[in-house]
Write an enzyme that holds these catalytic residues in place. Structure first.
Site, PDB file in Angstrom:
ATOM      1  N   SER A 141      47.986  23.374 -17.155  1.00  0.00           N
ATOM      2  CA  SER A 141      47.033  23.749 -17.990  1.00  0.00           C
ATOM      3  C   SER A 141      47.371  25.148 -18.809  1.00  0.00           C
ATOM      4  CB  SER A 141      45.836  23.888 -17.211  1.00  0.00           C
ATOM      5  OG  SER A 141      44.812  24.327 -17.808  1.00  0.00           O
ATOM      6  N   TYR A 154      40.813  27.048  -9.838  1.00  0.00           N
ATOM      7  CA  TYR A 154      41.743  26.045 -10.872  1.00  0.00           C
ATOM      8  C   TYR A 154      42.706  27.053 -11.475  1.00  0.00           C
ATOM      9  CZ  TYR A 154      42.213  22.875 -14.698  1.00  0.00           C
ATOM     10  OH  TYR A 154      42.877  22.199 -15.733  1.00  0.00           O
TER      11      TYR A 154
HETATM   12  N1  LIG Z   1      40.667  18.048 -20.392  1.00  0.00           N
HETATM   13  C1  LIG Z   1      40.956  19.263 -20.364  1.00  0.00           C
HETATM   14  O1  LIG Z   1      40.625  20.077 -21.181  1.00  0.00           O
HETATM   15  C2  LIG Z   1      42.253  19.554 -19.694  1.00  0.00           C
HETATM   16  C3  LIG Z   1      42.708  20.763 -19.835  1.00  0.00           C
HETATM   17  C4  LIG Z   1      43.930  21.149 -19.209  1.00  0.00           C
HETATM   18  C5  LIG Z   1      44.465  20.501 -18.292  1.00  0.00           C
HETATM   19  N2  LIG Z   1      43.742  19.468 -17.700  1.00  0.00           N
HETATM   20  C6  LIG Z   1      44.252  18.718 -16.557  1.00  0.00           C
HETATM   21  O2  LIG Z   1      44.739  17.265 -17.141  1.00  0.00           O
HETATM   22  C7  LIG Z   1      44.612  16.368 -15.936  1.00  0.00           C
HETATM   23  C8  LIG Z   1      43.703  15.246 -16.214  1.00  0.00           C
HETATM   24  O3  LIG Z   1      42.472  15.386 -16.495  1.00  0.00           O
HETATM   25  P1  LIG Z   1      41.432  14.576 -17.522  1.00  0.00           P
HETATM   26  O4  LIG Z   1      41.028  15.812 -18.549  1.00  0.00           O
HETATM   27  O5  LIG Z   1      42.124  13.622 -17.876  1.00  0.00           O
HETATM   28  O6  LIG Z   1      40.323  14.668 -16.717  1.00  0.00           O
HETATM   29  P2  LIG Z   1      39.530  13.460 -15.919  1.00  0.00           P
HETATM   30  O7  LIG Z   1      38.475  13.912 -15.057  1.00  0.00           O
HETATM   31  O8  LIG Z   1      38.967  12.522 -17.189  1.00  0.00           O
HETATM   32  O9  LIG Z   1      40.641  12.825 -15.188  1.00  0.00           O
HETATM   33  C9  LIG Z   1      41.230  13.012 -13.842  1.00  0.00           C
HETATM   34  C10 LIG Z   1      41.402  11.932 -12.946  1.00  0.00           C
HETATM   35  O10 LIG Z   1      41.989  12.346 -11.707  1.00  0.00           O
HETATM   36  C11 LIG Z   1      41.239  11.359 -10.599  1.00  0.00           C
HETATM   37  N3  LIG Z   1      41.256  12.014  -9.332  1.00  0.00           N
HETATM   38  C12 LIG Z   1      40.556  13.370  -8.816  1.00  0.00           C
HETATM   39  N4  LIG Z   1      40.675  13.502  -7.699  1.00  0.00           N
HETATM   40  C13 LIG Z   1      41.819  12.702  -7.389  1.00  0.00           C
HETATM   41  C14 LIG Z   1      42.443  12.337  -5.997  1.00  0.00           C
HETATM   42  N5  LIG Z   1      42.230  13.109  -4.841  1.00  0.00           N
HETATM   43  N6  LIG Z   1      43.238  11.508  -5.944  1.00  0.00           N
HETATM   44  C15 LIG Z   1      43.479  10.531  -6.827  1.00  0.00           C
HETATM   45  N7  LIG Z   1      43.104  10.723  -8.454  1.00  0.00           N
HETATM   46  C16 LIG Z   1      41.855  11.776  -8.431  1.00  0.00           C
HETATM   47  C17 LIG Z   1      39.797  11.407 -11.286  1.00  0.00           C
HETATM   48  O11 LIG Z   1      39.061  10.178 -10.407  1.00  0.00           O
HETATM   49  C18 LIG Z   1      40.035  11.144 -12.744  1.00  0.00           C
HETATM   50  O12 LIG Z   1      40.042   9.861 -13.091  1.00  0.00           O
HETATM   51  C19 LIG Z   1      44.052  17.082 -14.778  1.00  0.00           C
HETATM   52  O13 LIG Z   1      44.996  17.701 -13.808  1.00  0.00           O
HETATM   53  C20 LIG Z   1      43.503  18.527 -15.424  1.00  0.00           C
HETATM   54  O14 LIG Z   1      43.199  19.747 -14.776  1.00  0.00           O
HETATM   55  C21 LIG Z   1      42.776  18.932 -18.599  1.00  0.00           C
END
Ligand SMILES: NC(=O)c1ccc[n+]([C@@H]2O[C@H](COP(=O)([O-])OP(=O)(O)OC[C@H]3O[C@@H](n4cnc5c(N)ncnc54)[C@H](O)[C@@H]3O)[C@@H](O)[C@H]2O)c1
Length: 252
Positions: A141, A154
């Site tokens: 991130s 986080y």
């Molecule tokens: N959306 C943003 O702005 C952003 C920014 C930087 C980093 N990220 C990172 O991107 C990645 C994806 O996030 P996203 O934005 O698509 O969010 P999201 O919440 O849509 O997707 C995350 C997914 O991970 C799954 N998950 C959570 N805990 C789990 C577990 N213990 N085992 C298996 N699956 C699990 C959830 O069910 C969900 O489907 C994450 O690592 C997040 O930290 C997101």
């Protein structure tokens, strides 16, 4: 097709970035194992891929559990005969300071965001080594590269992801295994809306704030997926240990 016949595991495949990447992998010819703790939603992603003419199966699993991670790798080997690509992308966020997070919640964030990557390496590196190499991509991130407010666990966990990526790249480069992190800025997914909820902020105002960066908008899941496809493919054959920032210029 840039990932033709590659066997790819995608975790957090039911979420915004994971789903977009699973579909993009399949569109480039990969055979996909869609993993999520939300099993039915992961199943839908696998079905969408199959409906579009691709190959995919779903695995309902908690990536912080060693037994589950072992099962993910075993299922992939049993179904497709090996593992060429892993996208360690499942993640959770808690918008709290040190004062308002308890120890169990802290451990949960580290279990999903950090331990999962160690566990996956432990179980997948031997499989990739036997096949002569592979590509592992970890979702960090912008907050793994700089700090942020009310997100202590986080920020700490994503900093760990970025540096674990480098350490894994050093340890396993000799086996032909490349390990890189992709570091998104604010991306339009359920996680952003969850953050607004946790902070008690108006969702629209929170999303609008996420556009405050040089490109004047937040990212879309597809734009992260494109970078991950490149890191998964042989086009990035000399890239390892890198922290690729995909954030519309936010860190800049
Ligand atoms: N959306 C943003 O702005 C952003 C920014 C930087 C980093 N990220 C990172 O991107 C990645 C994806 O996030 P996203 O934005 O698509 O969010 P999201 O919440 O849509 O997707 C995350 C997914 O991970 C799954 N998950 C959570 N805990 C789990 C577990 N213990 N085992 C298996 N699956 C699990 C959830 O069910 C969900 O489907 C994450 O690592 C997040 O930290 C997101």
């Amino acid at each position: 097709m840039r990932l033709k016949d590659k066997r790819a595991i995608v975790t957090g495949a039911a979420g915004g970035i994971g789903r977009a990447t699973a579909l993009a992998f399949a569109a480039e010819g990969a055979r996909v194992v869609a993993v999520d703790i939300k099993g039915e939603a992961a199943d839908e992603v696998a079905k969408d891929i199959v409906r579009a003419g691709g190959e995919a199966v779903a695995v309902a699993a908690d990536v912080s559990s060693e037994a589950d991670v072992r099962r993910i790798v075993e299922t992939t080997v049993a179904t497709f005969g090996g593992v060429d690509v892993v996208f360690n992308n499942a993640g959770i966020i808690r918008r709290t300071t040190a004062l308002d997070i308890d120890v169990d919640e802290w451990d949960k964030v580290f279990g999903v965001n950090v331990r999962s990557i160690f566990l996956m390496a432990k179980h997948v590196v031997p499989v990739m080594t036997e096949a002569g190499g592979g590509s592992i991509i970890n979702t960090g991130s912008g907050w793994g590269l700089k700090g942020g407010g009310q997100a202590l666990s986080y920020c700490a966990s994503k900093g760990a992801v970025v540096n674990m990526t480098r350490a894994l790249a050093i340890d396993h480069g000799a086996q032909g295994i490349r390990v890189n992190s992709v570091n998104p800025g604010d991306v339009n997914t359920g996680m952003l809306r969850d953050e607004a909820r946790q902070l008690g902020q108006d969702e629209q105002a929170f999303l609008a704030e996420s556009s405050d960066r040089p490109l004047r908008r937040m990212g879309q899941p597809d734009e992260i997926a494109s970078a991950v496809v490149w890191l998964a493919s042989d086009e990035s054959s000399y890239v390892t240990g890198a922290a690729l920032v995909v954030d519309g210029g936010g860190i800049a």
